[in-house]
Design a protein around this motif. Structure first.
Motif, PDB file in Angstrom:
ATOM      1  N   GLU A 149       0.827  -1.049  -0.011  1.00 20.45           N
ATOM      2  CA  GLU A 149       0.055  -0.134  -0.077  1.00 20.45           C
ATOM      3  C   GLU A 149       0.967   1.096   0.035  1.00 20.45           C
ATOM      4  OE1 GLU A 149      -3.561   1.828   2.690  1.00 20.45           O
ATOM      5  OE2 GLU A 149      -2.818  -0.089   3.136  1.00 20.45           O
ATOM      6  N   ASP A 150       2.014   1.326   0.820  1.00 17.61           N
ATOM      7  CA  ASP A 150       2.706   2.414   0.672  1.00 17.61           C
ATOM      8  C   ASP A 150       4.323   1.852   0.406  1.00 17.61           C
ATOM      9  OD1 ASP A 150       0.995   4.061   2.082  1.00 17.61           O
ATOM     10  OD2 ASP A 150       1.423   3.077   4.116  1.00 17.61           O
ATOM     11  N   ILE A 151       5.056   2.717  -0.255  1.00 22.81           N
ATOM     12  CA  ILE A 151       6.212   2.598  -0.779  1.00 22.81           C
ATOM     13  C   ILE A 151       7.234   3.659  -0.200  1.00 22.81           C
ATOM     14  CG2 ILE A 151       5.691   0.978  -2.665  1.00 22.81           C
ATOM     15  CD1 ILE A 151       6.344   3.697  -4.326  1.00 22.81           C
ATOM     16  N   PRO A 152       8.553   3.426  -0.092  1.00 20.62           N
ATOM     17  CA  PRO A 152       9.570   4.438   0.298  1.00 20.62           C
ATOM     18  C   PRO A 152       9.625   5.742  -0.806  1.00 20.62           C
ATOM     19  CG  PRO A 152      10.762   2.248   0.406  1.00 20.62           C
ATOM     20  CD  PRO A 152       9.305   2.211  -0.335  1.00 20.62           C
ATOM     21  N   ASP A 153       9.477   6.750  -0.370  1.00 23.80           N
ATOM     22  CA  ASP A 153       9.969   7.953  -1.314  1.00 23.80           C
ATOM     23  C   ASP A 153      11.039   7.786  -2.056  1.00 23.80           C
ATOM     24  OD1 ASP A 153       9.665  10.290  -2.846  1.00 23.80           O
ATOM     25  OD2 ASP A 153       9.174  11.765  -0.855  1.00 23.80           O
ATOM     26  N   PRO A 154      10.899   7.757  -3.525  1.00 22.80           N
ATOM     27  CA  PRO A 154      12.114   7.478  -4.293  1.00 22.80           C
ATOM     28  C   PRO A 154      12.847   8.931  -4.329  1.00 22.80           C
ATOM     29  CG  PRO A 154      10.350   7.455  -5.774  1.00 22.80           C
ATOM     30  CD  PRO A 154       9.619   7.460  -4.214  1.00 22.80           C
ATOM     31  N   ASP A 155      12.430  10.134  -4.122  1.00 28.61           N
ATOM     32  CA  ASP A 155      12.911  11.349  -4.215  1.00 28.61           C
ATOM     33  C   ASP A 155      13.542  11.861  -2.876  1.00 28.61           C
ATOM     34  OD1 ASP A 155      12.119  11.407  -6.843  1.00 28.61           O
ATOM     35  OD2 ASP A 155      10.318  12.407  -6.367  1.00 28.61           O
ATOM     36  N   ALA A 156      13.042  11.066  -1.701  1.00 30.15           N
ATOM     37  CA  ALA A 156      13.808  11.561  -0.612  1.00 30.15           C
ATOM     38  C   ALA A 156      15.244  11.261  -0.557  1.00 30.15           C
ATOM     39  CB  ALA A 156      13.221  10.631   0.762  1.00 30.15           C
ATOM     40  N   ALA A 157      15.884  12.178   0.248  1.00 28.34           N
ATOM     41  CA  ALA A 157      17.279  12.102   0.582  1.00 28.34           C
ATOM     42  C   ALA A 157      17.690  12.009   1.758  1.00 28.34           C
ATOM     43  CB  ALA A 157      18.083  13.079  -0.346  1.00 28.34           C
ATOM     44  N   LYS A 158      18.698  11.607   2.243  1.00 27.27           N
ATOM     45  CA  LYS A 158      19.291  11.417   3.497  1.00 27.27           C
ATOM     46  C   LYS A 158      19.667  12.969   3.970  1.00 27.27           C
ATOM     47  CE  LYS A 158      22.341   8.970   6.530  1.00 27.27           C
ATOM     48  NZ  LYS A 158      23.355   7.744   6.745  1.00 27.27           N
ATOM     49  N   PRO A 159      19.238  13.417   4.853  1.00 34.02           N
ATOM     50  CA  PRO A 159      19.565  14.861   5.503  1.00 34.02           C
ATOM     51  C   PRO A 159      21.167  14.823   5.589  1.00 34.02           C
ATOM     52  CG  PRO A 159      17.598  14.057   6.663  1.00 34.02           C
ATOM     53  CD  PRO A 159      18.311  12.983   5.844  1.00 34.02           C
ATOM     54  N   ASP A 160      21.862  15.838   5.224  1.00 32.02           N
ATOM     55  CA  ASP A 160      23.170  16.049   5.548  1.00 32.02           C
ATOM     56  C   ASP A 160      23.504  15.900   6.976  1.00 32.02           C
ATOM     57  OD1 ASP A 160      23.372  16.174   2.664  1.00 32.02           O
ATOM     58  OD2 ASP A 160      23.462  18.523   2.831  1.00 32.02           O
ATOM     59  N   ASP A 161      22.791  16.536   7.669  1.00 31.81           N
ATOM     60  CA  ASP A 161      23.152  16.357   9.302  1.00 31.81           C
ATOM     61  C   ASP A 161      22.801  15.314   9.828  1.00 31.81           C
ATOM     62  OD1 ASP A 161      20.566  17.093   9.028  1.00 31.81           O
ATOM     63  OD2 ASP A 161      20.507  18.618  10.512  1.00 31.81           O
ATOM     64  N   TRP A 162      22.298  14.269   9.201  1.00 37.21           N
ATOM     65  CA  TRP A 162      22.120  12.770  10.014  1.00 37.21           C
ATOM     66  C   TRP A 162      22.953  12.051  10.323  1.00 37.21           C
ATOM     67  CZ3 TRP A 162      17.027  11.345  10.599  1.00 37.21           C
ATOM     68  CH2 TRP A 162      16.808   9.779  11.129  1.00 37.21           C
ATOM     69  N   ASP A 163      23.143  11.534  11.655  1.00 40.50           N
ATOM     70  CA  ASP A 163      24.175  10.887  12.061  1.00 40.50           C
ATOM     71  C   ASP A 163      23.327   9.547  12.567  1.00 40.50           C
ATOM     72  OD1 ASP A 163      26.409   9.778  13.513  1.00 40.50           O
ATOM     73  OD2 ASP A 163      26.469  11.368  15.113  1.00 40.50           O
ATOM     74  N   ASP A 164      24.042   8.390  11.889  1.00 40.56           N
ATOM     75  CA  ASP A 164      23.493   7.230  11.998  1.00 40.56           C
ATOM     76  C   ASP A 164      23.620   6.528  13.430  1.00 40.56           C
ATOM     77  OD1 ASP A 164      22.598   6.765   9.602  1.00 40.56           O
ATOM     78  OD2 ASP A 164      24.376   5.984   8.754  1.00 40.56           O
ATOM     79  N   GLU A 165      24.839   7.141  14.358  1.00 42.83           N
ATOM     80  CA  GLU A 165      25.156   6.620  15.769  1.00 42.83           C
ATOM     81  C   GLU A 165      24.005   7.343  16.616  1.00 42.83           C
ATOM     82  OE1 GLU A 165      29.121   7.097  17.055  1.00 42.83           O
ATOM     83  OE2 GLU A 165      29.899   5.978  15.109  1.00 42.83           O
ATOM     84  N   ASP A 166      24.038   8.601  16.475  1.00 40.62           N
ATOM     85  CA  ASP A 166      22.753   9.443  17.337  1.00 40.62           C
ATOM     86  C   ASP A 166      21.768   8.958  16.935  1.00 40.62           C
ATOM     87  OD1 ASP A 166      25.167  10.273  18.673  1.00 40.62           O
ATOM     88  OD2 ASP A 166      25.220  12.171  17.564  1.00 40.62           O
ATOM     89  N   ASP A 167      21.214   9.085  15.607  1.00 44.57           N
ATOM     90  CA  ASP A 167      19.804   9.215  15.091  1.00 44.57           C
ATOM     91  C   ASP A 167      19.219   8.037  14.736  1.00 44.57           C
ATOM     92  OD1 ASP A 167      20.042  11.937  15.485  1.00 44.57           O
ATOM     93  OD2 ASP A 167      20.634  12.390  13.462  1.00 44.57           O
TER      94      ASP A 167
END
Length: 139
Positions: A59-77
């Protein structure tokens, strides 16, 4: 005729417009809808089949136009997941096509008979049997 503020709001014969008398005709108590009566004008097409893989379409799919934010930290977020959007290929739960039902005979109408309790009352309009000398209104 009934008037409110000198405007007619209801008119007609007493026996037709008001419930002073029992109904002239009633449903025949000896008759009932046959057990094999079909009420549905439409039916599911027995030849229509669900396409292969229909239930596999999400019913839902991941947004293909979405991009990972530049300030995203995998360890913290945590691990980044794109937002979900409605899947344009998803058409809802599968339903078979509807076709005209060949056994449908129309709506069943209950047969009516004369009401044995119906007796016309010639004096239904009479309020006073001895003659009225006054009239009162409750406002």
């Amino acid at each position: 005729e009934v008037f409110v503020d000198n405007k007619s709001v209801r008119s007609g014969k007493l026996e037709d417009e008001f419930d002073f008398l029992p109904e002239k005709e009633i449903k025949d108590p000896d008759q009932s809808k046959p057990a094999d009566w079909v009420d549905d004008a439409q039916m599911d097409d027995p030849n229509d089949q669900k396409p292969d893989g229909y239930d596999d379409i999400p019913e839902d799919i991941p947004d293909p136009d979405a991009a990972k934010p530049d300030d995203w930290d995998d360890e913290d977020d945590g691990e980044w997941e794109p937002p979900m959007i409605d899947n344009p290929d998803y058409k809802g739960p599968w339903k078979a096509k509807r076709i005209a039902n060949p056994d449908y005979k129309g709506p069943w109408v209950h047969p009516m008979i004369p009401n044995p309790d119906y007796v016309y009352d010639e004096k239904m309009h009479s309020v006073c049997t001895d003659g009225c000398t006054r009239i009162g209104f409750e406002l």
